[in-house]
Design a protein around this motif. Structure first.
Motif, mmCIF file in Angstrom:
data_model
loop_
_atom_site.group_PDB
_atom_site.id
_atom_site.type_symbol
_atom_site.label_atom_id
_atom_site.label_comp_id
_atom_site.label_asym_id
_atom_site.label_seq_id
_atom_site.Cartn_x
_atom_site.Cartn_y
_atom_site.Cartn_z
ATOM 1 N N ALA A 162 0.934 -1.394 -0.557
ATOM 2 C CA ALA A 162 0.057 0.398 -0.370
ATOM 3 C C ALA A 162 0.725 1.227 0.103
ATOM 4 N N SER A 163 1.832 1.193 0.920
ATOM 5 C CA SER A 163 3.188 2.849 0.836
ATOM 6 C C SER A 163 3.603 2.870 -0.735
ATOM 7 N N ARG A 164 4.061 1.385 -1.052
ATOM 8 C CA ARG A 164 3.756 2.200 -2.789
ATOM 9 C C ARG A 164 3.420 2.858 -3.871
ATOM 10 N N LEU A 165 2.275 1.661 -3.499
ATOM 11 C CA LEU A 165 1.144 2.742 -4.484
ATOM 12 C C LEU A 165 0.802 3.631 -4.187
ATOM 13 N N MET A 166 0.909 4.134 -2.981
ATOM 14 C CA MET A 166 0.709 5.567 -2.840
ATOM 15 C C MET A 166 1.953 6.249 -2.283
ATOM 16 N N GLY A 167 3.076 5.788 -2.996
ATOM 17 C CA GLY A 167 4.089 6.703 -3.346
ATOM 18 C C GLY A 167 4.131 7.978 -4.944
ATOM 19 N N ARG A 168 5.726 7.746 -4.896
ATOM 20 C CA ARG A 168 5.388 8.940 -6.466
ATOM 21 C C ARG A 168 6.266 7.744 -7.483
ATOM 22 N N GLY A 169 6.727 6.575 -7.178
ATOM 23 C CA GLY A 169 7.237 5.886 -7.923
ATOM 24 C C GLY A 169 6.950 4.982 -9.045
ATOM 25 N N ALA A 170 7.060 4.816 -10.026
ATOM 26 C CA ALA A 170 6.156 3.567 -10.616
ATOM 27 C C ALA A 170 6.226 1.828 -10.135
ATOM 28 N N TYR A 171 4.953 1.493 -10.156
ATOM 29 C CA TYR A 171 5.699 0.225 -8.850
ATOM 30 C C TYR A 171 3.914 -0.551 -9.437
ATOM 31 N N ASP A 172 4.036 -2.309 -9.729
ATOM 32 C CA ASP A 172 3.382 -2.724 -10.661
ATOM 33 C C ASP A 172 2.858 -4.399 -8.933
ATOM 34 N N PRO A 173 2.363 -4.567 -8.808
ATOM 35 C CA PRO A 173 2.325 -5.522 -7.961
ATOM 36 C C PRO A 173 2.245 -6.474 -8.830
ATOM 37 N N THR A 174 2.137 -6.983 -9.780
ATOM 38 C CA THR A 174 2.226 -8.361 -10.211
ATOM 39 C C THR A 174 3.317 -9.113 -10.170
ATOM 40 N N GLU A 175 4.310 -7.883 -9.881
ATOM 41 C CA GLU A 175 5.899 -8.021 -9.916
ATOM 42 C C GLU A 175 6.491 -8.838 -9.101
ATOM 43 N N HIS A 176 5.349 -9.152 -7.580
ATOM 44 C CA HIS A 176 6.081 -10.251 -7.057
ATOM 45 C C HIS A 176 5.500 -11.301 -7.302
ATOM 46 N N LEU A 177 3.770 -11.823 -8.333
ATOM 47 C CA LEU A 177 3.538 -12.975 -8.166
ATOM 48 C C LEU A 177 4.464 -13.700 -9.549
ATOM 49 N N ASP A 178 4.311 -15.323 -9.164
ATOM 50 C CA ASP A 178 5.153 -16.475 -9.839
ATOM 51 C C ASP A 178 4.506 -16.665 -11.069
ATOM 52 N N VAL A 179 5.023 -16.054 -12.414
ATOM 53 C CA VAL A 179 4.356 -16.314 -13.651
ATOM 54 C C VAL A 179 3.543 -17.404 -14.094
ATOM 55 N N SER A 180 4.534 -18.415 -13.478
ATOM 56 C CA SER A 180 4.693 -20.176 -14.023
ATOM 57 C C SER A 180 3.774 -20.658 -12.682
ATOM 58 N N ALA A 181 3.276 -20.461 -12.096
ATOM 59 C CA ALA A 181 2.053 -20.774 -11.271
ATOM 60 C C ALA A 181 0.560 -21.118 -11.824
ATOM 61 N N ASP A 182 0.104 -21.754 -11.521
ATOM 62 C CA ASP A 182 -1.362 -22.501 -12.349
ATOM 63 C C ASP A 182 -2.164 -21.088 -12.051
ATOM 64 N N LEU A 183 -2.389 -21.017 -10.520
ATOM 65 C CA LEU A 183 -3.349 -20.070 -10.708
ATOM 66 C C LEU A 183 -2.536 -19.251 -9.481
ATOM 67 N N ARG A 184 -3.001 -17.798 -10.062
ATOM 68 C CA ARG A 184 -2.067 -15.932 -9.387
ATOM 69 C C ARG A 184 -3.532 -15.550 -9.123
ATOM 70 N N ILE A 185 -3.304 -14.878 -7.789
ATOM 71 C CA ILE A 185 -4.146 -14.549 -7.097
ATOM 72 C C ILE A 185 -3.416 -13.491 -6.644
ATOM 73 N N LEU A 186 -4.093 -11.838 -6.754
ATOM 74 C CA LEU A 186 -3.444 -10.332 -6.115
ATOM 75 C C LEU A 186 -3.809 -9.945 -5.024
ATOM 76 N N LEU A 187 -3.835 -10.162 -3.892
ATOM 77 C CA LEU A 187 -5.018 -9.067 -3.204
ATOM 78 C C LEU A 187 -3.833 -7.367 -3.406
ATOM 79 N N CYS A 188 -5.253 -6.402 -3.821
ATOM 80 C CA CYS A 188 -4.521 -5.863 -3.794
ATOM 81 C C CYS A 188 -6.030 -4.461 -3.737
ATOM 82 N N HIS A 189 -5.971 -3.725 -2.032
ATOM 83 C CA HIS A 189 -6.718 -2.523 -1.296
ATOM 84 C C HIS A 189 -7.082 -2.206 -2.496
ATOM 85 N N PHE A 190 -7.209 -0.781 -3.564
ATOM 86 C CA PHE A 190 -7.219 -0.475 -4.136
ATOM 87 C C PHE A 190 -7.616 -0.730 -5.903
#
Length: 274
Positions: A162-190
């Motif tokens: 949440a702090s990075r999303l509210m910051g000024r720099g570019a941030y894509d939270p999907t970078e944390h997901l393992d793209v090779s996983a069979d199902l990818r779920i992102l918890l994102c307040h906004f």
């Protein structure tokens, strides 16, 4: 004129009473959610989604206990909390106790991300911010990811910072997901992050923040919420670039402990192959 004033006052009193009653009435919704690319091995996987508890102000904490009782009945595979968990620090202990009951009911794990009010950022004077030290056993995914295996299929679950999303720099939270996983779920307040996410990296985004509008005005084609009027028409499901997002109306309140045409809700998502 006096009769008109009395009628207006009576109508206002009725409206406040109805809004107070609605804020206390938890909807327990089961929703089938088709996901493109979902493996048949994960057909029927259940995710209980809860958001915006705002424990310590309004009815959020008592309703979280109601969510825990329902979770004990349905035993969801996963439970997700998507931010704005505690409003007043004095409620942190009560939140942890209710959260622990939820954790006990989850078959494969319980996970949480933070929101702006957890950081003490917002216009709500009741949001103090807290250190999120005790989540009752929920795994905090704040700019981090974890993995669980269900029916031999890998599920990558990440939480946006949440702090990075509210910051000024570019941030894509999907970078944390393992793209090779069979199902990818992102918890994102906004929820406004959906169109900004990397295409194809997340199958499912779980968001909150909007409270379903909290105090809503009927509008052609839907409702407009006074809590976040710039968000436009309030919808529970959206899709963009192959990613499906569920926006929880939450269970707590901000500013006033009232809801109108925006009933608090805990949602059991039953995932289906599209």
């Amino acid at each position: 004129m006096m009769r008109l004033k009395r009628a207006v006052v009576a109508a206002a009193a009725i409206g406040v009473a109805a809004s107070g009653a609605e804020a206390l009435t938890l909807r327990k919704r089961v929703r089938d959610l088709p996901l493109p690319g979902l493996s048949s091995d994960l057909d029927g996987l259940t995710v209980m989604h809860i958001s915006d508890v705002h424990a310590g102000f309004g009815p959020g904490l008592p309703l979280l206990r109601s969510c825990a009782r329902w979770a004990a009945e349905v035993e969801p595979d996963l439970i997700a909390l998507t931010g704005d968990l505690v409003a007043r620090r004095s409620a942190a202990g009560g939140f942890a106790e209710a959260a622990a009951e939820l954790v006990a009911a989850a078959r494969h794990g319980a996970f949480a991300s933070l929101g702006n009010h957890d950081l003490g950022r917002g216009r709500d004077p009741f949001a103090q911010g807290w250190d999120a030290g005790d989540l009752g056993g929920f795994e905090l995914l704040d700019g981090a990811a974890t993995e669980v295996t269900v029916n031999r299929r890998r599920i990558s679950i990440a939480g946006a910072s949440a702090s990075r999303l509210m910051g000024r720099g570019a941030y894509d939270p999907t970078e944390h997901l393992d793209v090779s996983a069979d199902l990818r779920i992102l918890l994102c307040h906004f929820p406004d992050q959906l169109p900004r996410l990397r295409s194809g990296w997340a199958h499912l985004v779980l968001a909150g923040h909007l409270h379903g509008g909290q105090i809503c005005i009927p509008w052609p084609g839907g409702r407009v919420g006074l809590a976040h009027p710039r968000s436009g028409t309030i919808t529970a499901l959206e899709a963009c670039n192959g990613t499906v997002m569920h926006v929880s109306p939450g269970i707590g309140t901000t500013f006033v402990p009232l809801r109108l045409f925006a009933q608090p809700e805990v949602t059991l998502l039953r995932l289906r192959p599209a």
